[in-house]
Scaffold this motif. Sequence first.
Motif, mmCIF file in Angstrom:
data_model
loop_
_atom_site.group_PDB
_atom_site.id
_atom_site.type_symbol
_atom_site.label_atom_id
_atom_site.label_comp_id
_atom_site.label_asym_id
_atom_site.label_seq_id
_atom_site.Cartn_x
_atom_site.Cartn_y
_atom_site.Cartn_z
ATOM 1 N N ASN A 184 43.263 18.872 20.519
ATOM 2 C CA ASN A 184 43.864 20.041 20.952
ATOM 3 C C ASN A 184 44.259 19.677 22.347
ATOM 4 O O ASN A 184 44.440 20.803 23.262
ATOM 5 N N VAL A 185 44.369 18.485 22.798
ATOM 6 C CA VAL A 185 44.945 18.358 24.050
ATOM 7 C C VAL A 185 46.369 18.046 24.122
ATOM 8 O O VAL A 185 47.050 17.477 23.510
ATOM 9 N N SER B 261 42.447 10.131 39.743
ATOM 10 C CA SER B 261 43.085 11.711 39.063
ATOM 11 C C SER B 261 41.978 12.387 38.435
ATOM 12 O O SER B 261 40.859 11.557 38.060
ATOM 13 N N LYS B 262 41.717 13.363 38.244
ATOM 14 C CA LYS B 262 40.922 14.273 37.439
ATOM 15 C C LYS B 262 41.366 14.360 35.933
ATOM 16 O O LYS B 262 40.416 14.959 35.399
ATOM 17 N N LEU B 263 42.206 13.584 35.437
ATOM 18 C CA LEU B 263 42.524 13.847 33.973
ATOM 19 C C LEU B 263 41.439 13.010 33.313
ATOM 20 O O LEU B 263 40.918 11.966 33.714
ATOM 21 N N THR B 264 41.340 13.428 32.178
ATOM 22 C CA THR B 264 40.390 12.779 31.040
ATOM 23 C C THR B 264 41.219 11.671 30.336
ATOM 24 O O THR B 264 42.300 11.768 30.500
ATOM 25 N N TYR B 265 40.603 10.825 29.607
ATOM 26 C CA TYR B 265 41.311 9.536 29.087
ATOM 27 C C TYR B 265 42.292 10.178 27.902
ATOM 28 O O TYR B 265 43.251 9.695 27.895
ATOM 29 N N ARG B 266 41.943 11.300 27.302
ATOM 30 C CA ARG B 266 42.605 11.904 26.252
ATOM 31 C C ARG B 266 43.863 12.554 26.934
ATOM 32 O O ARG B 266 45.007 12.497 26.365
ATOM 33 N N GLN B 267 43.805 13.237 28.078
ATOM 34 C CA GLN B 267 45.002 13.688 28.850
ATOM 35 C C GLN B 267 45.797 12.477 29.106
ATOM 36 O O GLN B 267 47.153 12.628 29.121
ATOM 37 N N PHE C 9 49.777 11.798 27.968
ATOM 38 C CA PHE C 9 50.784 11.994 29.034
ATOM 39 C C PHE C 9 51.655 10.788 29.001
ATOM 40 O O PHE C 9 52.989 10.671 28.852
ATOM 41 N N LEU C 10 50.927 9.736 28.729
ATOM 42 C CA LEU C 10 51.704 8.192 28.787
ATOM 43 C C LEU C 10 52.359 8.083 27.337
ATOM 44 O O LEU C 10 53.509 7.566 27.504
ATOM 45 N N SER C 11 51.952 8.581 26.434
ATOM 46 C CA SER C 11 52.520 8.436 25.008
ATOM 47 C C SER C 11 53.666 9.138 25.037
ATOM 48 O O SER C 11 54.768 8.967 24.443
#
Length: 514
Positions: free
Chosen positions: A145-146, A309-315, A319-321
């Motif tokens: 659900n990210v 950044s404060k982003l998680t690996y899943r975020q 984003f990159l995908s």
Amino acid sequence: MKSVRKVLERGCQFITKHSYSESAVLQDVRVTSRLPAVSEPYVKPTTRKERSMGDIPGPSSLPLIGALWQYLPGGRFYGVDFNESVKSLQKMYGDVVREDIVPGFTVIRLFNPDHFLDIRQAEGELPARAMFGMLRRYNELYNQNVQGLLTSQGIEWQQMRREVQQKISSPQAVRSFVKSQMSVAEEFLDRMDGLRDRDGTVNDFLPEIYRYVTEAIGVVCFDGRLGVLNANDRDGQNFIKAVNTSLSLIYKELFTPPLYKLVTTPMFKQYCENMDTIRGLSEKHINNALKHPMTDGRMNLIQQLSYQSKLTYRQIFTFLSELFFGGVDTTGHCLVFSLHALSRYPEVQEKLYNEIKDYSSSDICNGALDSSSYLRAFLKESLRMFPIAPGLGRTTSKDTTTAGYHIPSGTNIVLHYDMAGKDERFVPNPTEFIPERWIRPIPTYISPYVTVPFGFGPRSCPARRTALQEVSLILIKILQKYKIEATTEDLPIKMQLLNCPSKPVSYTFIERET
């Protein structure tokens, strides 16, 4: 039945109340240039009182299927290209059109850049967009659900956007990608030599363009070469096919009841299979990039997002995908339309060649693109004449007024800048290809909202500069070596979420004398 009869009675009363004679219409057009100069009657407000959204003209809405009947078998737009359908709607109803696609889902279509400005001013800090429903559902089910920038909303979207903005959008960040993207352009130019036939023609060039843009966006996202330009590469070709298919499915989603939210429909199953391919290749390259040593003390994009950044690996992965996925068809079609413009307008091609002919690789790495005013103007004119997308979607985040109509918060809006950019009311001589119209001092005022291919405001495309740099580099390399000629005069375009050529495109590349 009573409710249906009441709706019909109200519609008849509205038509009677707001009917105008043809002579009155023509008089109104002479009074103000903002009124649409079309053959269909323009309905002038009979009062200065703000009208409701229900007063906006548009096609009739049937029980259960709303205005979707137009696009179903037997409907007036069934089998008709979407762009032609929208042109017909504007001709029939004017610059503001309401479509109740299905009960509970209404779209307001705007065609006047003055009205676009109203929507921009009403965006606020947290603009919303009601698109990519299947992608949102996919993330809910298979991505913890990210949501990424395409599907997140509100504070969640704002926080992610802030974290990635400087690392992908700033001029300094974009310049840091020049060297690696230029190496892709040079390799692609070498590949073109083997693709040309005896006359210098490359047939069915679009698949090759997809290879180039996939490799060029890949070096940005993953700090390494993917090998897509290798004729034997299979991963890249499967990725490109998955991107093309998923976008065509998103287009079909626009005209299909969202049953995928309740059950796994065949269309949603096919979409998920293609997204698995896209996400699988993305994750493979992300994990490889995390292992790369820093070059000259500089972290690559993934390392910056991971450690700064404060982003998680899943975020970060999401984003990159999305960035990887979104950079194929959009940038690819921008490039193919630009090549077509150069082939159709040899005098423009010659002016552009004279500006960039002496650029060395060192010049480009040291900022030559920043001073290439004709190149920038050419790309803007190309995007006006051959827009990548058929419009810009927004969902109003607060109540606003445009064209005298009250638009409540939560309304889905489509800004058809693609048609505004070809409307003589807003662009002088719109059928002529004139890059000079965008070079300062601009000879004639044109609304900045008449062409917004990358969106506007906080929700504009974060990779705009990167994409334009990617296109600019390969155009420079091609023009320095070849003259480009068209094999056909016209380039038929169809809409499949994005505008794209409806038949294979071919160009003749004639080597310049040294």
